[in-house]
Motif scaffolding. Sequence first.
Motif, PDB file in Angstrom:
ATOM      1  N   LEU A 236      94.909  32.716 -12.505  1.00  0.00           N
ATOM      2  CA  LEU A 236      95.593  33.863 -13.095  1.00  0.00           C
ATOM      3  C   LEU A 236      95.522  35.073 -12.177  1.00  0.00           C
ATOM      4  O   LEU A 236      96.523  35.765 -11.953  1.00  0.00           O
ATOM      5  CB  LEU A 236      94.964  34.190 -14.448  1.00  0.00           C
ATOM      6  N   LEU A 237      94.337  35.338 -11.619  1.00  0.00           N
ATOM      7  CA  LEU A 237      94.179  36.480 -10.717  1.00  0.00           C
ATOM      8  C   LEU A 237      95.047  36.313  -9.465  1.00  0.00           C
ATOM      9  O   LEU A 237      95.674  37.268  -8.992  1.00  0.00           O
ATOM     10  CB  LEU A 237      92.709  36.654 -10.319  1.00  0.00           C
ATOM     11  N   ALA A 238      95.087  35.072  -8.949  1.00  0.00           N
ATOM     12  CA  ALA A 238      95.912  34.821  -7.761  1.00  0.00           C
ATOM     13  C   ALA A 238      97.391  35.038  -8.077  1.00  0.00           C
ATOM     14  O   ALA A 238      98.147  35.575  -7.260  1.00  0.00           O
ATOM     15  CB  ALA A 238      95.685  33.393  -7.261  1.00  0.00           C
ATOM     16  N   SER A 239      97.803  34.652  -9.273  1.00  0.00           N
ATOM     17  CA  SER A 239      99.224  34.763  -9.626  1.00  0.00           C
ATOM     18  C   SER A 239      99.650  36.206  -9.881  1.00  0.00           C
ATOM     19  O   SER A 239     100.769  36.596  -9.553  1.00  0.00           O
ATOM     20  CB  SER A 239      99.529  33.910 -10.864  1.00  0.00           C
ATOM     21  N   VAL A 240      98.754  37.010 -10.445  1.00  0.00           N
ATOM     22  CA  VAL A 240      99.095  38.403 -10.741  1.00  0.00           C
ATOM     23  C   VAL A 240      99.526  39.143  -9.483  1.00  0.00           C
ATOM     24  O   VAL A 240     100.572  39.813  -9.452  1.00  0.00           O
ATOM     25  CB  VAL A 240      97.897  39.127 -11.404  1.00  0.00           C
ATOM     26  N   PHE A 241      98.750  38.998  -8.434  1.00  0.00           N
ATOM     27  CA  PHE A 241      99.024  39.770  -7.225  1.00  0.00           C
ATOM     28  C   PHE A 241     100.151  39.163  -6.389  1.00  0.00           C
ATOM     29  O   PHE A 241     100.659  39.806  -5.480  1.00  0.00           O
ATOM     30  CB  PHE A 241      97.735  39.926  -6.414  1.00  0.00           C
ATOM     31  N   ILE A 395      93.064  47.628  -0.287  1.00  0.00           N
ATOM     32  CA  ILE A 395      94.384  47.564  -0.917  1.00  0.00           C
ATOM     33  C   ILE A 395      94.502  46.405  -1.904  1.00  0.00           C
ATOM     34  O   ILE A 395      95.545  46.223  -2.534  1.00  0.00           O
ATOM     35  CB  ILE A 395      95.501  47.422   0.138  1.00  0.00           C
ATOM     36  N   GLY A 396      93.414  45.629  -2.067  1.00  0.00           N
ATOM     37  CA  GLY A 396      93.480  44.402  -2.850  1.00  0.00           C
ATOM     38  C   GLY A 396      93.971  44.578  -4.274  1.00  0.00           C
ATOM     39  O   GLY A 396      94.710  43.739  -4.790  1.00  0.00           O
ATOM     40  N   ALA A 397      93.552  45.631  -4.956  1.00  0.00           N
ATOM     41  CA  ALA A 397      93.904  45.832  -6.365  1.00  0.00           C
ATOM     42  C   ALA A 397      94.795  47.048  -6.585  1.00  0.00           C
ATOM     43  O   ALA A 397      94.975  47.478  -7.724  1.00  0.00           O
ATOM     44  CB  ALA A 397      92.631  45.959  -7.196  1.00  0.00           C
ATOM     45  N   VAL A 398      95.358  47.595  -5.516  1.00  0.00           N
ATOM     46  CA  VAL A 398      96.176  48.806  -5.652  1.00  0.00           C
ATOM     47  C   VAL A 398      97.396  48.559  -6.535  1.00  0.00           C
ATOM     48  O   VAL A 398      97.788  49.426  -7.329  1.00  0.00           O
ATOM     49  CB  VAL A 398      96.620  49.324  -4.260  1.00  0.00           C
ATOM     50  N   ARG A 452      84.142  39.903 -12.658  1.00  0.00           N
ATOM     51  CA  ARG A 452      83.336  38.702 -12.861  1.00  0.00           C
ATOM     52  C   ARG A 452      83.434  37.732 -11.691  1.00  0.00           C
ATOM     53  O   ARG A 452      82.579  36.862 -11.542  1.00  0.00           O
ATOM     54  CB  ARG A 452      83.775  37.984 -14.138  1.00  0.00           C
ATOM     55  N   GLN A 453      84.476  37.855 -10.864  1.00  0.00           N
ATOM     56  CA  GLN A 453      84.682  36.910  -9.771  1.00  0.00           C
ATOM     57  C   GLN A 453      84.205  37.514  -8.446  1.00  0.00           C
ATOM     58  O   GLN A 453      84.671  38.582  -8.041  1.00  0.00           O
ATOM     59  CB  GLN A 453      86.161  36.549  -9.652  1.00  0.00           C
ATOM     60  N   PRO A 454      83.284  36.844  -7.744  1.00  0.00           N
ATOM     61  CA  PRO A 454      82.793  37.388  -6.461  1.00  0.00           C
ATOM     62  C   PRO A 454      83.905  37.628  -5.450  1.00  0.00           C
ATOM     63  O   PRO A 454      83.857  38.592  -4.688  1.00  0.00           O
ATOM     64  CB  PRO A 454      81.833  36.293  -5.968  1.00  0.00           C
ATOM     65  N   GLY A 455      84.929  36.789  -5.451  1.00  0.00           N
ATOM     66  CA  GLY A 455      86.004  36.924  -4.472  1.00  0.00           C
ATOM     67  C   GLY A 455      86.891  38.129  -4.692  1.00  0.00           C
ATOM     68  O   GLY A 455      87.574  38.586  -3.769  1.00  0.00           O
ATOM     69  N   THR A 456      86.913  38.660  -5.914  1.00  0.00           N
ATOM     70  CA  THR A 456      87.788  39.806  -6.207  1.00  0.00           C
ATOM     71  C   THR A 456      87.006  41.081  -6.533  1.00  0.00           C
ATOM     72  O   THR A 456      87.588  42.152  -6.584  1.00  0.00           O
ATOM     73  CB  THR A 456      88.719  39.481  -7.398  1.00  0.00           C
ATOM     74  N   ARG A 457      85.682  40.936  -6.740  1.00  0.00           N
ATOM     75  CA  ARG A 457      84.888  42.109  -7.110  1.00  0.00           C
ATOM     76  C   ARG A 457      84.921  43.170  -6.010  1.00  0.00           C
ATOM     77  O   ARG A 457      85.092  44.362  -6.285  1.00  0.00           O
ATOM     78  CB  ARG A 457      83.444  41.686  -7.393  1.00  0.00           C
ATOM     79  N   ASP A 458      84.776  42.749  -4.759  1.00  0.00           N
ATOM     80  CA  ASP A 458      84.790  43.703  -3.647  1.00  0.00           C
ATOM     81  C   ASP A 458      86.142  44.403  -3.543  1.00  0.00           C
ATOM     82  O   ASP A 458      86.218  45.594  -3.226  1.00  0.00           O
ATOM     83  CB  ASP A 458      84.464  42.993  -2.328  1.00  0.00           C
ATOM     84  N   GLN A 459      87.224  43.646  -3.783  1.00  0.00           N
ATOM     85  CA  GLN A 459      88.556  44.253  -3.743  1.00  0.00           C
ATOM     86  C   GLN A 459      88.688  45.341  -4.801  1.00  0.00           C
ATOM     87  O   GLN A 459      89.218  46.426  -4.533  1.00  0.00           O
ATOM     88  CB  GLN A 459      89.630  43.188  -3.982  1.00  0.00           C
ATOM     89  N   LEU A 460      88.212  45.042  -5.995  1.00  0.00           N
ATOM     90  CA  LEU A 460      88.310  46.008  -7.089  1.00  0.00           C
ATOM     91  C   LEU A 460      87.522  47.272  -6.778  1.00  0.00           C
ATOM     92  O   LEU A 460      88.006  48.394  -6.994  1.00  0.00           O
ATOM     93  CB  LEU A 460      87.811  45.374  -8.386  1.00  0.00           C
ATOM     94  N   VAL A 461      86.313  47.099  -6.248  1.00  0.00           N
ATOM     95  CA  VAL A 461      85.473  48.262  -5.921  1.00  0.00           C
ATOM     96  C   VAL A 461      86.119  49.104  -4.820  1.00  0.00           C
ATOM     97  O   VAL A 461      86.189  50.337  -4.913  1.00  0.00           O
ATOM     98  CB  VAL A 461      84.063  47.800  -5.506  1.00  0.00           C
ATOM     99  N   ALA A 462      86.602  48.436  -3.760  1.00  0.00           N
ATOM    100  CA  ALA A 462      87.197  49.171  -2.640  1.00  0.00           C
ATOM    101  C   ALA A 462      88.489  49.866  -3.056  1.00  0.00           C
ATOM    102  O   ALA A 462      88.731  51.033  -2.710  1.00  0.00           O
ATOM    103  CB  ALA A 462      87.466  48.217  -1.475  1.00  0.00           C
ATOM    104  N   SER A 463      89.349  49.169  -3.819  1.00  0.00           N
ATOM    105  CA  SER A 463      90.591  49.789  -4.294  1.00  0.00           C
ATOM    106  C   SER A 463      90.298  50.933  -5.253  1.00  0.00           C
ATOM    107  O   SER A 463      90.972  51.964  -5.245  1.00  0.00           O
ATOM    108  CB  SER A 463      91.475  48.752  -4.986  1.00  0.00           C
TER     109      SER A 463
END
Length: 486
Positions: A236-241, A395-398, A452-463
């Motif tokens: 789901l996360l992969a599809s959203v972006f 820019i991961g979650a912008v 909750r996902q290690p692969g996207t947590r850093d993106q969320l924090v940085a964005s």
Amino acid sequence: MSRNPASPPTEDPAEPRAGTGTGSGSPVTVPGTPTDAVLTHGLKQRHLSMIALGGVIGAGLFVGSGAGIAAAGPSIVVAYAVSGLLVMLVMRMLGEMSAANPASGSFSVHAERAIGPWAGFAVGWAFWVLLCVAVGLEGIGAAKIVTGWLPGTPEWAWVALFMVVFLGTNLASVKKFGEFEFWFATLKVVAITLFLVLGVLAILGLLPGADAPGTSNLRGEGGFLPNGGEGLVIGLLASVFAYGGLETVTIAAAESENPVRGVAKAVRTAMWRIALFYVGSMAVVVTLVPWDDPQIVKVGPFYATLNHLGIGGAAQIMNVVVLVALLSAMNANIYGSSRMACSLVARGQGPRRLGRISSGVPRNAVLASSVFGFLCVLLSYWRPDDVFPWLLNMIGAVILVVWIFIAVSQLILRGRLQREAPEKLVVRMWFFPVLTLVALLAMAGIFVLMLRQPGTRDQLVASGALTAVLIVAGVVRQRRAAAVTG
């Protein structure tokens, strides 16, 4: 000049004549520049329609979706359907606001009108950074494909060539950009349509040389949810972006022959077609090819499917399609970033020099956006282990931040439009305000899933850090402007 948020503007000051909907082709005037400095209405309806369709059909679908399939298995179809519904709601909201007040600043303008100048500043510059970094990424990806065909040639030289070509396209005129994007998008749409046709024929057993698999690939190897709910969440996360890119059509609409009719038609026709392309292509892939086939991730799901069907030259066919998708995205992102910068400057939200317009083109903004994109390419070579990954995370979650601003802006502006100018509601959000609130809750849920996902947590924090810095800067600018005006 920034305005007092207590009395929000009724129009985008950068484009006071763009939202009339008369279709007269009157130019878009930008304050603080010479009288002949205007954005022109050089885009036709066919340009807008194909920009809307082609904007989200990119390498993320043709190649990147493989990781989602590997995580979610056949349930990736559900993931894309759910995220597709969310994107349709976001685009309906954006379409409502953009049809009522077309502006090259799009959601940044709407956020400023609804929430205040600080909001327009934050979301506008965050989106500009996103597009500029994306230009660099797409240039790198395109260069890798070409060097695969021509080994020994330097990647940087191809990136430079692509940057020069699309810099020239965007500096020439908006019509030139529109023509390039029209044909790029047409090729992508034709490619994915042929893929769907071949896939459906194979599933029905009507394609010579291909065995109909029935539902064996959907039920086998762990079933429809092979990795459980956790795998579905990752998919789901992969599809959203993967859906990011639709916003460009509302930016381009302000330079079309009839902004109101253009954006309304483009949004209405594009939403269900894009959902069909994404959900339909994922359904074809997981029906024809076992979800755990390593080729799906290694070379991409489209190539794996064509190869599975025994179609000769599948690798080269998909390389050409992906190259076109990357070049199209480069072209569109240089355009979108330059118009966003121009709109921000015209509203007193950036360096005035960037807002200078010549022959209907914001050339300084085009140059600045391209230089920043090329800088990202250089960083990928100079600092591939630290600076560049940090930039990607930033820019991961912008795009999700942009969607939240869109939803909040629509929630506020809809009531204002109904009271002050109901005739401007050419496009209406469905079941307002219920579906707007549902969309906001869904976005909040995605944020929780990302944490909750290690692969996207850093993106969320940085964005989140980038967004916070821009919000603080926007608030400071707004307060200073209010103090000056008294």
